[in-house]
Design a protein around this motif. Sequence first.
Motif: not given
Length: 607
Positions: A84, A91, A95, A234-235, A238-239, A600-601
């Motif tokens: 993770q 990410n 991003r 946010e990164a 997300q994990v 989410s994938y």
Amino acid sequence: MDWGTELWDQFEVIERHTQWGLDLLDRYVKFVKERTEVEQAYAKQLRSLVKKYLPKRPVKDDPESNQQQSFVQILQEVNDFAGQRELVAENLSVRVCLDLAKYSQEMKQERKMHLQEGRRAQQQLESGFKQLENSKRKFERDCREAEKAAQTAERLDQDINATKADVEKAKQQAHLRSHMAEESKNEYAAQLQRFNRDQAHFYFSQMPQIFDKLQDMDERRTTHLGAGYGLLSEAELQVLPIITKCLEGMKVAAAAVDTKNDSQVLIELHKSGFARPGDVEFEDFSQPMNRAPSDSSLGTPSDGRPELRGPARSRAKRWPFGKKNKPRPPPLSPLGGPMPSALPNGPPSPRSGLLDPLAILSEISKSVKPRLASFRSLRGSRGTVVTEDFSHLPPEQQRKRLQQQLEERNRELQKEVDQREALKKMKDVYEKTPQMGDPTSLEPQIAETLNNIERLKLEVQKYEAWLAEAESRVLSNRGDSLSRHTRPPDPPASAPPDSSSSSSSSSSNRELQDNKESSEEPPLEEGQDTPIYTEFDEDFEEEPASPIGHCVAIYHFEGSSEGTISMAEGEDLSLMEEDKGDGWTRVRRKQGGEGYVPTSYLRVTLN
């Protein structure tokens, strides 16, 4: 408020501010890049640490206890945690670093263009001001020369000694100078008017527009920078669910440590079975008499041979805990007794194939997927058929789905009603104004709308009835939901070899635990095994479920943990079970294989 109005005279300030903003953007990109390197190094070190401490083979004299199993599980969770962190680094690199670095270059080019435009305008205004100064100085010089020529002509005219030719020449010269001064005056006035017009255009139109463009550019840069700040968190978010699961797995591994069980395993593996040695008797060497050998002495032979003296005798005495004196005990079975092969004349027992209770628990944990959802939800999802009233779902989920369908039907009904009203109004307009259209052409649409309204009303009534039934079922099931789904009892840690209860079936153990009135079943005969997986086979003997939809893998996923399945980016999968709220979805691959992947994938489409 804008820069063109409030900061009309602060060109250098605006230039410094925009440069500072771009420098801040570049610093943030550099910070995120170094943060990505830190995350990658952290993940790499964690994986190296896990590889270093993960046991490659069982260590001799190290029993397979739940302490070791818990430690291995913690290492696996740390390895998933490292994955993770790698995802966070990826990410942030894609991003944040790449996007913001590209945007920074675009902003630099735009800022350079606007500043060059402003400098050109300033240079044009300065050039006009220089021309104005030149015409002004020329006008001033011509005025002085004209005044001087006029004074000279007047002095010669009053001089009686001056000739008439000199006087005429002086007057002509004064007239010429006066004419030149008048032309310089006109030129200076025109240049001044032109400069004032250019200056007004510069300060009230041209530069404000440039400043407004710079302000818009700076505000867009600020917006992107704020979005970049948000991507940093946010990164992490997300994990965060998967990291939370890793931490929960560590807590479960820590709670699985059983001190008493590990102590019992160590006792069963290493107890010798010897009796403790007795007291050593006193030997009196002061009396010259023959002493009878003592049977209780450790150094006295038990066959009546004469006792050894001197060094030979001292060597014959051995400490009972010495390694050379201790005979090798017969191998013990996992349930605590000698192995059948160690018995002198006994036939091999079929119980020699029984596993250790810890091995049994390990086998159960390997055969049953450690998913967060219970066996009830896993069992209910197999072999189900999707029905219109969603009765294949649990009551609470059925109620939610029915509520959604009811709201959707109400929206469609309202849309059809609005369309019917619109068609009626349009028909009235056509009837009043025939040149706009034929009223009869709207009859099919109106009839179709009425049919749709009637159909939707029936569906709304149907879903309302189903929803009322589902809500009553939810209320009735809340009281006894826990009593219907009790956890099966754990297998015993160990049992004595001569106990008859060790060979009783798992069904009789469950009955003994539920009600004390049932009697024990007779022990199993030779050649039979204990039905350890009886309670779990009921959950997995059903027919394979049919897909309830299909999905496409958005990202690549490596199913390294138990119960998961690997998938490639863009792979088409069959949807077997929806997400129950824990972030995992059960899918089936086309080439075979079924397991859980992160929700989410996936991009899911229901049938």
